[in-house]
Design a protein around this motif. Structure first.
Motif, PDB file in Angstrom:
ATOM      1  N   MET A  79     -15.285  31.432 -27.337  1.00  0.00           N
ATOM      2  CA  MET A  79     -15.707  30.667 -28.509  1.00  0.00           C
ATOM      3  C   MET A  79     -17.135  31.027 -28.904  1.00  0.00           C
ATOM      4  N   TYR A  80     -17.939  31.535 -27.951  1.00  0.00           N
ATOM      5  CA  TYR A  80     -19.317  31.943 -28.255  1.00  0.00           C
ATOM      6  C   TYR A  80     -19.366  33.129 -29.216  1.00  0.00           C
ATOM      7  N   TYR A  81     -18.273  33.878 -29.270  1.00  0.00           N
ATOM      8  CA  TYR A  81     -18.182  35.030 -30.181  1.00  0.00           C
ATOM      9  C   TYR A  81     -17.183  34.772 -31.305  1.00  0.00           C
ATOM     10  N   GLN A  82     -16.919  33.503 -31.574  1.00  0.00           N
ATOM     11  CA  GLN A  82     -15.987  33.073 -32.626  1.00  0.00           C
ATOM     12  C   GLN A  82     -14.546  33.471 -32.326  1.00  0.00           C
ATOM     13  N   GLY A  83     -14.197  33.582 -31.054  1.00  0.00           N
ATOM     14  CA  GLY A  83     -12.839  33.943 -30.662  1.00  0.00           C
ATOM     15  C   GLY A  83     -11.964  32.718 -30.449  1.00  0.00           C
ATOM     16  N   SER A  84     -10.765  32.956 -29.959  1.00  0.00           N
ATOM     17  CA  SER A  84      -9.813  31.864 -29.744  1.00  0.00           C
ATOM     18  C   SER A  84      -9.991  31.179 -28.390  1.00  0.00           C
ATOM     19  N   ASN A  85     -10.946  31.665 -27.569  1.00  0.00           N
ATOM     20  CA  ASN A  85     -11.326  31.045 -26.303  1.00  0.00           C
ATOM     21  C   ASN A  85     -10.206  31.036 -25.259  1.00  0.00           C
ATOM     22  N   VAL A  86      -9.432  32.103 -25.194  1.00  0.00           N
ATOM     23  CA  VAL A  86      -8.458  32.234 -24.114  1.00  0.00           C
ATOM     24  C   VAL A  86      -8.954  33.306 -23.151  1.00  0.00           C
ATOM     25  N   GLY A  87      -8.621  33.129 -21.887  1.00  0.00           N
ATOM     26  CA  GLY A  87      -9.064  34.076 -20.869  1.00  0.00           C
ATOM     27  C   GLY A  87      -8.744  33.560 -19.487  1.00  0.00           C
ATOM     28  N   ASN A  88      -9.615  33.828 -18.550  1.00  0.00           N
ATOM     29  CA  ASN A  88      -9.381  33.495 -17.149  1.00  0.00           C
ATOM     30  C   ASN A  88     -10.206  32.301 -16.678  1.00  0.00           C
ATOM     31  N   PHE A  89     -10.984  31.724 -17.560  1.00  0.00           N
ATOM     32  CA  PHE A  89     -11.756  30.508 -17.307  1.00  0.00           C
ATOM     33  C   PHE A  89     -12.654  30.611 -16.086  1.00  0.00           C
TER      34      PHE A  89
END
Length: 73
Positions: free
Chosen positions: A30-40
């Motif tokens: 989300m810091y790069y305006q993304g959808s904030n999915v990943g490995n947390f």
């Protein structure tokens, strides 16, 4: 890096060291305006031989994104 619009879940990567790997960069954050999915934050290796290595970890690679993982000693 995933250069396709398709998310890659459970992508296996062979590694030489057992332990945890910290996600230090996710361009889908989300810091790069993304959808904030990943490995947390963390992924753990498993004692399964893969890619000429003794261990592997499974990661989620977001679409059109790059993740960096660092071994956490």
């Amino acid at each position: 890096s995933n250069f396709t619009p398709v998310p890659r879940e459970g992508y296996r990567i062979g590694v030489n060291a057992a332990g945890q790997y910290e996600e230090i960069l996710n361009t889908d954050s989300m810091y790069y305006q993304g959808s904030n999915v990943g490995n947390f934050g963390l992924v753990a290796s498993e004692a399964i031989p893969s890619h000429v290595s003794h261990y592997l970890y499974c990661v989620f690679v977001p679409p059109l994104a790059t993740i960096y993982l660092k071994y956490k000693a």
